[in-house]
Write a protein that holds these residues in place. Structure first.
Motif, PDB file in Angstrom:
ATOM      1  N   UNK A 147     -10.131  -3.791  17.106  1.00 16.53           N
ATOM      2  CA  UNK A 147      -9.132  -2.731  16.946  1.00 16.53           C
ATOM      3  C   UNK A 147      -9.305  -1.654  18.006  1.00 16.53           C
ATOM      4  N   UNK A 150      -3.698  -5.555  11.476  1.00 16.26           N
ATOM      5  CA  UNK A 150      -4.817  -5.032  10.695  1.00 16.26           C
ATOM      6  C   UNK A 150      -4.449  -4.837   9.228  1.00 16.26           C
ATOM      7  N   UNK A 151      -3.310  -4.181   8.980  1.00 18.28           N
ATOM      8  CA  UNK A 151      -2.967  -3.890   7.581  1.00 18.28           C
ATOM      9  C   UNK A 151      -2.609  -5.168   6.822  1.00 18.28           C
ATOM     10  N   UNK A 192      -8.143  -2.865  21.372  1.00 13.74           N
ATOM     11  CA  UNK A 192      -6.686  -3.024  21.366  1.00 13.74           C
ATOM     12  C   UNK A 192      -5.973  -1.689  21.414  1.00 13.74           C
ATOM     13  N   UNK A 230     -10.120   8.750  17.275  1.00 12.18           N
ATOM     14  CA  UNK A 230      -9.776   9.043  15.887  1.00 12.18           C
ATOM     15  C   UNK A 230      -9.738   7.775  15.048  1.00 12.18           C
ATOM     16  N   UNK A 246       0.787  -1.241   0.000  1.00 10.78           N
ATOM     17  CA  UNK A 246       0.000   0.000   0.000  1.00 10.78           C
ATOM     18  C   UNK A 246       0.812   1.280   0.000  1.00 10.78           C
ATOM     19  N   UNK A 256      11.294   8.657  25.219  1.00  8.74           N
ATOM     20  CA  UNK A 256      11.518   8.210  23.839  1.00  8.74           C
ATOM     21  C   UNK A 256      12.617   7.156  23.771  1.00  8.74           C
ATOM     22  N   UNK A 308       0.363  -2.931  16.999  1.00  9.02           N
ATOM     23  CA  UNK A 308      -0.889  -3.676  16.858  1.00  9.02           C
ATOM     24  C   UNK A 308      -1.545  -3.448  15.491  1.00  9.02           C
ATOM     25  N   UNK A 309      -1.267  -2.290  14.892  1.00  2.00           N
ATOM     26  CA  UNK A 309      -1.876  -1.996  13.593  1.00  2.00           C
ATOM     27  C   UNK A 309      -1.351  -2.878  12.477  1.00  2.00           C
ATOM     28  N   UNK A 310      -0.195  -3.507  12.711  1.00  2.00           N
ATOM     29  CA  UNK A 310       0.375  -4.336  11.649  1.00  2.00           C
ATOM     30  C   UNK A 310      -0.539  -5.494  11.298  1.00  2.00           C
ATOM     31  N   UNK A 330      -0.056  12.876  11.714  1.00  2.70           N
ATOM     32  CA  UNK A 330      -0.945  11.712  11.734  1.00  2.70           C
ATOM     33  C   UNK A 330      -2.358  12.150  12.055  1.00  2.70           C
ATOM     34  N   UNK A 331      -2.458  13.103  12.997  1.00  2.59           N
ATOM     35  CA  UNK A 331      -3.792  13.516  13.430  1.00  2.59           C
ATOM     36  C   UNK A 331      -4.453  14.456  12.434  1.00  2.59           C
ATOM     37  N   UNK A 354      -1.667   3.396   6.266  1.00  3.10           N
ATOM     38  CA  UNK A 354      -0.545   3.964   7.013  1.00  3.10           C
ATOM     39  C   UNK A 354      -1.032   4.394   8.390  1.00  3.10           C
ATOM     40  N   UNK A 355      -2.126   5.102   8.420  1.00  2.55           N
ATOM     41  CA  UNK A 355      -2.690   5.548   9.687  1.00  2.55           C
ATOM     42  C   UNK A 355      -3.010   4.372  10.602  1.00  2.55           C
ATOM     43  N   UNK A 356      -3.607   3.354  10.025  1.00  5.02           N
ATOM     44  CA  UNK A 356      -3.959   2.190  10.835  1.00  5.02           C
ATOM     45  C   UNK A 356      -2.706   1.505  11.373  1.00  5.02           C
ATOM     46  N   UNK A 357      -1.659   1.506  10.555  1.00  3.55           N
ATOM     47  CA  UNK A 357      -0.403   0.899  10.996  1.00  3.55           C
ATOM     48  C   UNK A 357       0.119   1.615  12.242  1.00  3.55           C
ATOM     49  N   UNK A 358      -0.060   2.924  12.249  1.00  7.93           N
ATOM     50  CA  UNK A 358       0.420   3.725  13.379  1.00  7.93           C
ATOM     51  C   UNK A 358      -0.696   4.031  14.382  1.00  7.93           C
ATOM     52  N   UNK A 359      -1.738   3.215  14.382  1.00  6.03           N
ATOM     53  CA  UNK A 359      -2.905   3.520  15.218  1.00  6.03           C
ATOM     54  C   UNK A 359      -2.560   3.563  16.708  1.00  6.03           C
ATOM     55  N   UNK A 360      -1.482   2.884  17.091  1.00  3.21           N
ATOM     56  CA  UNK A 360      -1.090   2.908  18.506  1.00  3.21           C
ATOM     57  C   UNK A 360      -0.618   4.286  18.950  1.00  3.21           C
ATOM     58  N   UNK A 361      -0.398   5.193  17.990  1.00  4.93           N
ATOM     59  CA  UNK A 361       0.028   6.552  18.332  1.00  4.93           C
ATOM     60  C   UNK A 361      -1.130   7.543  18.298  1.00  4.93           C
ATOM     61  N   UNK A 362      -2.324   7.018  18.059  1.00  8.44           N
ATOM     62  CA  UNK A 362      -3.491   7.892  17.888  1.00  8.44           C
ATOM     63  C   UNK A 362      -4.511   7.670  18.996  1.00  8.44           C
ATOM     64  N   UNK A 363      -5.316   8.681  19.283  1.00  7.75           N
ATOM     65  CA  UNK A 363      -6.413   8.475  20.232  1.00  7.75           C
ATOM     66  C   UNK A 363      -7.441   7.509  19.639  1.00  7.75           C
ATOM     67  N   UNK A 398       9.319  13.621  16.456  1.00  7.18           N
ATOM     68  CA  UNK A 398       8.239  12.773  16.939  1.00  7.18           C
ATOM     69  C   UNK A 398       6.935  13.563  17.046  1.00  7.18           C
ATOM     70  N   UNK A 456       3.420  12.909  15.026  1.00  7.32           N
ATOM     71  CA  UNK A 456       2.128  12.693  15.702  1.00  7.32           C
ATOM     72  C   UNK A 456       1.091  13.714  15.237  1.00  7.32           C
TER      73      UNK A 456
END
Lengths: 192, 192
Positions: free
Chosen positions: B171, A148-149, B174, B110, A32, B189, A144-146, A83-84, B98-107, A76, A80
DNA sequence: GAAGTCATGTAAAATGTTACATGATTCA
DNA sequence: TGAATCATGTAACATTTTACATGACTTC
């Protein structure tokens, strides 16, 4: 969401060189998102200028030197924030489907070949995803998103493959049938 | 296969203006190829310079004038040749994944929103395809490949929608679970 | 009166692809 | 010896997106 931002994302999992990042994209994102060296290296250079990442050169023993990049706190935060902000699009650009749309203008042999090589590529991709899922290092930073994708890719490509297999014979015969019309059209172009 | 070539393809179905071609892309290709005026008009101008299409201005009554383009025999040949040369790719560029892959960094909120709007867009697309299939003029130039590409789009998007629906709750929970880890990560970090 | 459709175009900016340049090491 | 992997980068080119500019007519 461009290569620059994706590089920041890749570096959230730890320090890496441009070469590593390319590998990361290939293993993880290949179904993707694609990125070549020609976009990764300039992206890293620019991010360094913007102080969103920092570089240090590590001497390679018996191997070329590597430039290892590290995400700064500012980087970082920028990632973030981006992303938002991102409105997440999902775009398909398929010359394959364009070709199939115009299949009545092609020899049946080629249509067959096109379908078969598409099937092959889907299966290669599926294989790659499954391999990548299998060899996850237990202590690695797999998010965890891995799951899913990967699941998304498998679902979509499996469905697409099945659809092509179901249609294959029909398409070929239909294309052959419309072949005579094609020859008419070539001899007497519409609107002349 | 770029916008220029696609314009030639569009004109194999009959004369049309730039505006018509845009509409054609929107109705027919929207789920696997996008093109805006900013690429269509320059493409038509260039094709005219290359004598692959010819233009004539038609006065619009109570409406702006239109420039109606017509495929020349040379243009038709070039298009057929390009179709046969093209190695048909099928690329996905998904900021959604991409967003879903990084979903652990999002509220978590969202992530929910992202999934829901993706579902909505898939359903809109499905609806559009079904409408387009329904209102096919019996004497129109709908090629046999149209059925295939519509079916492909429906299959893939239905599978994708179903997948998202199946995963949705998982999801979300998780993501919420990994929320605490996220805060740790932000305060300390990795690699500092 | 505002919004939407019809209609064409340009210019700048963003983005990405391709080809090139370099060079050591490892494996078959 | 040839191919593959490791490793970084530049420059030219191709392509697309975005924003702007214009203007009449129609529908709410």
């Amino acid at each position: 969401m461009n290569v620059k931002e994706l590089c920041l994302g890749a570096l959230t999992f730890g320090d890496a060189s441009g070469y590593d990042i390319k590998k990361f994209f290939e293993n993880t994102f290949s179904h993707f998102f694609v990125a070549g060296y020609g976009s990764i290296y300039p992206a890293l250079a620019e991010l360094t200028r913007e102080h969103l990442i920092s570089a240090k050169t590590v001497a390679g023993e018996g191997r070329p030197d590597r430039k290892v990049y590290h995400l700064t706190p500012a980087g970082r935060e920028v990632f973030l924030a981006r992303l938002q902000e991102t409105t997440p699009q999902h775009k398909v650009k398929s010359e394959f489907l364009v070709l199939m749309y115009f299949s009545h203008l092609l020899p049946a042999r080629q249509v067959e070949t096109v379908l078969d090589s598409r099937l092959q590529e889907f299966e290669q991709h599926l294989h790659r995803i499954e391999q990548h899922e299998a060899c996850q290092h237990p202590e690695s930073a797999d998010p965890p998103g891995m799951k899913f994708v990967c699941g998304f890719g498998k679902t979509v490509m499996t469905a697409a493959s099945q659809y092509i297999r179901d249609c294959r014979k029909n398409i070929i015969t239909e294309t052959k049938r419309s072949s005579s019309q094609k020859h008419d059209a070539r001899r007497k172009p519409a609107g002349s």
